[in-house]
Design a protein around this motif. Sequence first.
Motif, PDB file in Angstrom:
ATOM      1  N   PHE A 195       0.837  -1.187   0.000  1.00  0.00           N
ATOM      2  CA  PHE A 195       0.000   0.000   0.000  1.00  0.00           C
ATOM      3  C   PHE A 195       0.875   1.241   0.000  1.00  0.00           C
ATOM      4  O   PHE A 195       2.012   1.230   0.491  1.00  0.00           O
ATOM      5  CB  PHE A 195      -0.908   0.026   1.225  1.00  0.00           C
ATOM      6  CG  PHE A 195      -1.907  -1.100   1.252  1.00  0.00           C
ATOM      7  CD1 PHE A 195      -2.988  -1.111   0.399  1.00  0.00           C
ATOM      8  CD2 PHE A 195      -1.767  -2.152   2.149  1.00  0.00           C
ATOM      9  CE1 PHE A 195      -3.914  -2.157   0.427  1.00  0.00           C
ATOM     10  CE2 PHE A 195      -2.682  -3.196   2.188  1.00  0.00           C
ATOM     11  CZ  PHE A 195      -3.762  -3.189   1.329  1.00  0.00           C
ATOM     12  N   SER A 196       0.317   2.336  -0.526  1.00  0.00           N
ATOM     13  CA  SER A 196       1.105   3.562  -0.616  1.00  0.00           C
ATOM     14  C   SER A 196       1.193   4.277   0.721  1.00  0.00           C
ATOM     15  O   SER A 196       2.237   4.811   1.082  1.00  0.00           O
ATOM     16  CB  SER A 196       0.508   4.498  -1.673  1.00  0.00           C
ATOM     17  OG  SER A 196      -0.845   4.791  -1.363  1.00  0.00           O
ATOM     18  N   SER A 197       0.083   4.299   1.496  1.00  0.00           N
ATOM     19  CA  SER A 197       0.093   5.004   2.781  1.00  0.00           C
ATOM     20  C   SER A 197      -1.228   4.764   3.474  1.00  0.00           C
ATOM     21  O   SER A 197      -2.144   4.161   2.918  1.00  0.00           O
ATOM     22  CB  SER A 197       0.292   6.520   2.567  1.00  0.00           C
ATOM     23  OG  SER A 197      -0.815   7.059   1.860  1.00  0.00           O
ATOM     24  N   GLY A 198      -1.343   5.270   4.701  1.00  0.00           N
ATOM     25  CA  GLY A 198      -2.631   5.267   5.372  1.00  0.00           C
ATOM     26  C   GLY A 198      -3.571   6.260   4.720  1.00  0.00           C
ATOM     27  O   GLY A 198      -3.135   7.168   4.008  1.00  0.00           O
ATOM     28  N   SER A 199      -4.881   6.088   4.968  1.00  0.00           N
ATOM     29  CA  SER A 199      -5.852   6.902   4.240  1.00  0.00           C
ATOM     30  C   SER A 199      -6.583   7.919   5.110  1.00  0.00           C
ATOM     31  O   SER A 199      -7.341   8.727   4.583  1.00  0.00           O
ATOM     32  CB  SER A 199      -6.876   5.989   3.559  1.00  0.00           C
ATOM     33  OG  SER A 199      -7.528   5.169   4.509  1.00  0.00           O
ATOM     34  N   LEU A 200      -6.399   7.897   6.430  1.00  0.00           N
ATOM     35  CA  LEU A 200      -7.066   8.855   7.304  1.00  0.00           C
ATOM     36  C   LEU A 200      -6.060   9.518   8.230  1.00  0.00           C
ATOM     37  O   LEU A 200      -5.103   8.892   8.677  1.00  0.00           O
ATOM     38  CB  LEU A 200      -8.133   8.154   8.163  1.00  0.00           C
ATOM     39  CG  LEU A 200      -9.361   7.561   7.451  1.00  0.00           C
ATOM     40  CD1 LEU A 200     -10.301   6.961   8.489  1.00  0.00           C
ATOM     41  CD2 LEU A 200     -10.080   8.604   6.619  1.00  0.00           C
TER      42      LEU A 200
ATOM     43  N   LEU B  78     -10.404   2.224   3.424  1.00  0.00           N
ATOM     44  CA  LEU B  78      -9.641   2.745   4.561  1.00  0.00           C
ATOM     45  C   LEU B  78      -8.394   1.882   4.715  1.00  0.00           C
ATOM     46  O   LEU B  78      -8.486   0.669   4.889  1.00  0.00           O
ATOM     47  CB  LEU B  78     -10.495   2.725   5.822  1.00  0.00           C
ATOM     48  CG  LEU B  78     -11.841   3.459   5.708  1.00  0.00           C
ATOM     49  CD1 LEU B  78     -12.611   3.379   7.020  1.00  0.00           C
ATOM     50  CD2 LEU B  78     -11.632   4.914   5.309  1.00  0.00           C
ATOM     51  N   ILE B  79      -7.244   2.524   4.662  1.00  0.00           N
ATOM     52  CA  ILE B  79      -5.960   1.820   4.618  1.00  0.00           C
ATOM     53  C   ILE B  79      -5.161   2.080   5.888  1.00  0.00           C
ATOM     54  O   ILE B  79      -5.020   3.228   6.325  1.00  0.00           O
ATOM     55  CB  ILE B  79      -5.108   2.287   3.409  1.00  0.00           C
ATOM     56  CG1 ILE B  79      -5.905   2.167   2.105  1.00  0.00           C
ATOM     57  CG2 ILE B  79      -3.796   1.518   3.330  1.00  0.00           C
ATOM     58  CD1 ILE B  79      -6.190   0.772   1.676  1.00  0.00           C
ATOM     59  N   GLY B  80      -4.635   1.017   6.468  1.00  0.00           N
ATOM     60  CA  GLY B  80      -3.610   1.144   7.503  1.00  0.00           C
ATOM     61  C   GLY B  80      -4.059   1.762   8.808  1.00  0.00           C
ATOM     62  O   GLY B  80      -3.237   2.344   9.528  1.00  0.00           O
ATOM     63  N   LEU B  81      -5.343   1.645   9.168  1.00  0.00           N
ATOM     64  CA  LEU B  81      -5.802   2.230  10.423  1.00  0.00           C
ATOM     65  C   LEU B  81      -5.333   1.391  11.616  1.00  0.00           C
ATOM     66  O   LEU B  81      -5.296   0.169  11.557  1.00  0.00           O
ATOM     67  CB  LEU B  81      -7.331   2.303  10.456  1.00  0.00           C
ATOM     68  CG  LEU B  81      -8.043   3.098   9.357  1.00  0.00           C
ATOM     69  CD1 LEU B  81      -9.516   3.227   9.705  1.00  0.00           C
ATOM     70  CD2 LEU B  81      -7.416   4.459   9.167  1.00  0.00           C
TER      71      LEU B  81
END
Length: 334
Positions: A189-194, A216-219
């Motif tokens: 994944f590129s990064s978290g989303s929030l 939602l990524i990486g929470l």
Amino acid sequence: TGRLPPGQTPTRRFPVVGESVPTEAVFNLPAWRLQVSGLVLNQLCLTYDNVRALGHDDITVDVHCVTGWTRFATTFTGLPLRAVVDLAGGSAPEARFVRFEAYSSRNHDTTLPLELALAECWLVHAVDGQPLDVAHGWPLRVLAPSRYFSKSVKWLHTIELLAEDRPGYWERESSYHTNADPWPGDQRFSSGSLRPEQAEAFRRARDFGTYRGRVLIGLDLSGWRPRSADLRGLQLKGCDLRRAGLAGRDLRQANLSLSDLRGADLRGADLSGADIEGADFTGADLRGADLRGAACSATKLVGARVEGVRWAGAVGLLEDQEAWLMTRAAGPAI
């Protein structure tokens, strides 16, 4: 052997990941076309016979899927991408990227640096001596050996040379890393989303309707006890859900791919039709959970409590995970 990238699990199987059915155009080979466009010297529109007449050879590579499985020494049959670009007269001087697009209902596409693609990419029609299954990309797919398999577009329709990069389908929709190199171990994944305050608002939410349809990524949701039981369709990819209290929660059609659920309480949870590819359930309590129809390639279940789990129609399970369920779920996969 030094051949297994970080976070990957080896398998002898060849799981189907992503869409398994292309558009109808794929099945009409006389009308099938491969478009070669963009910054080539000559635009091309090739029939399937044109492509096959360019010859074919074998290439043996290790396949690394972004969901977490690796298949060693897989032999594909096809031809190098360079042969098709050369047929188009080569690339224009300003061409720096190549974009591949699929015959799919969502127009899946991805890009790679042109120099890398010309050095290693193939267009393939067979695997291990047999024609590709439709679900694996027949009649023609891309093979990008040094990148996660999400870059190896199925059902190839278009090859387009570009001066500037464009985010592909999975990069746009799921924040997959555009470089997709398996070996650093952090390019899924590129990064978290929030932002942190947004993530905290999510943790405290009583209704998740506004979050459905968002990826939602990486929470960091470790220890989370959601206030609502209705978690249907939530997309929580690559999230930390260790020790989360999800007993009895409705997670139908949710996407928890590549999330860490070690030690989570999922007793009686409904995960039917969910995407749990690459998720880690080691030490989780899944007693009585419903996994029917779930996408499970590279899912880690060994070490979880699985008594009474229903898993009929779960797809993509690797060998050791399937054996674990068969011997410990204490009942048929109803």
